[in-house]
Write an enzyme that holds these catalytic residues in place. Sequence first.
Site: not given
Length: 465
Positions: A6, A8, A144, A149
Site C-alpha cells: 500500500d 500514500e 489512509h 491499509d
Amino acid sequence: MYTVVDIETTGNGIHGNRITEIALFNIDDGQITDSFSSLVNPGCEIPPFITGLTGITTAMVRNAPDFKSLAPTIMEFTQDRVFIAHSVNFDYPIVKKEFERCGEVFIRKKLCTVRLSRRIFPGYKSYSLGKLCSSLNIPLTDRHRAAGDARATALLFQKMLSQTEGPALVQHFLNARSQETTLPPNLPKESYLKIPATAGIYYFRDKNGEIIYVGKAINLKKRVLGHFYDRTEREQLMCRETHSIDFEQSGSELMALLMESIAIKTNFPKYNRAQKKQRPLYGLFSYADRDGVHHLAINRLQKGQQSPKVFYNQTEARLFLEALSIRFGLCAKYCHLQEGARVCNHFRVPQCNGVCRGTESPEDYNQKVEAALEDLREENKEFLIREKGRNRDEEAIIWVRNNRYRGYAFIPKTDTLANLDDLEARIQWQTHSSETDRILQSYLLRDSLEIIELGTLDRKESTLN
C-alpha cells in the site's frame, strides 16, 4: 509467495504522483511473515487536501529517505513474489514509475483484492477497503496510512485464502489468460465477456449507473479492452470508476458514428471531450426590402427555423455567399457582404449589374436571386442510405432530407417497405448536428455507399425495395 503493498502519494495525477509512504507485508503459506514500512521524501510539496486525508505533511517527509534510497530494500522484499494491492492497477504503475526514475526495471505478477473479493465475497454494496473490512470484521486502524491499509489488506487476503474456493481462485486470477488483472477493479468479468466483437457503441457506467463515457468501434470487444491497457491518467481514472458496460450493436461503422454522436449529446458523459459542446448553426435567409429588392443574408439559426443552407461557422457561411454572388451575378451590398455601403465595391465579388446604383430593375435582379435559391433547393434532395444490419437477416436505413440527418431504422430483409409512410412508422428520429453532418458528408464521398434517391415522388408512390 505474496507481498501486499500500500502506498500514500502526493495525489498529483497518475503520472505526476510521487510516493510519500510505502508499506509491504509478506505472506507465505497463508501467514504474515515479514513487514516493512517507511515515509518517503517525494521531492515536492504535499498538497493540503492530501495532508487532510492522510495526515502526512511536507515537514514529516522532509528528512525521510527518497525512493531511490529505499529501492534496493523494496526490490529485494518483493523479489519472486506476487504484488498484491487493493485496486492494484493504481498502486502498481506508481511503484513501477518510481523504479523507472531510478533507472530500474520493476516487473511483478499482480493481484487485485478488490476483484478477488467480489468473487469470493459476492453481494456486498461496496468493496472499498474500509467498508469491506467493516462487513467482514477485519480490524482496520490508521486508515489512509500505508501500514494500516496494507495490514488490513493482508488480513483480507488471508481471509480469502482461508475460504474453500480461495486458493483456486487466486491461481485463476494469476493466469494471464483470465484477464482478471487487466480488467478494472470494480468491473465484473461477466460485464466484459458479454460484449461482442462486432460494430457498435458502448457505455461505461459508474456505481450509480450513470454513463461516464460513450465510445464506438468496428470491434467492440477489442476497443473496450484497449481502454484497460491504456496507461494515460484519464483512462486509468475512468476505468477505476467503471462498474458496468453496456453496448448497442450498429452493423456498420457509419451507423456506429451516428449513434455515438447522438449518445454523447444526449448523455454528456464526463469523460467524453469531443462533441459535447452545442455549436451555433447559421442559415441563409431571403427577404424583400421596402423597394422590393430581395436580399440574401446569413444569420444564426434559432430552434425550429428552416434554411435552404446551413453552416457551422460564420467564415464558412460568408465564403459560400461570396461564391454564390459571383456565380449568379448578385450584389455584394444586397447579400450583406458590405454592410453600410451605398453601392457595392467588394474586393472579391465583381460589381453587380447595377441594382444598387439604379441601373438594374429590382424585378431583373430578383430573378437572379430566385435562380440562386432554386439551385440550392435542387441540392437539397431527399435520399436513403442502405447499410449493413446488426445481423445477416436485417439491413439499416439512414434517412437524409434537405441534407439533414433525420434518423435510422433496422429493418428485416424479408419486410417490404412500399413507401415512406411505412418507413416513418419504424424510424428512430434523431437530431441533426454539425457532427452528424460531417459524418454523413465524409461517407457520401465513398463509392461503396448504396444511395436510394427519393426525389420529389409522392410519398405513397415511393417504393424502397
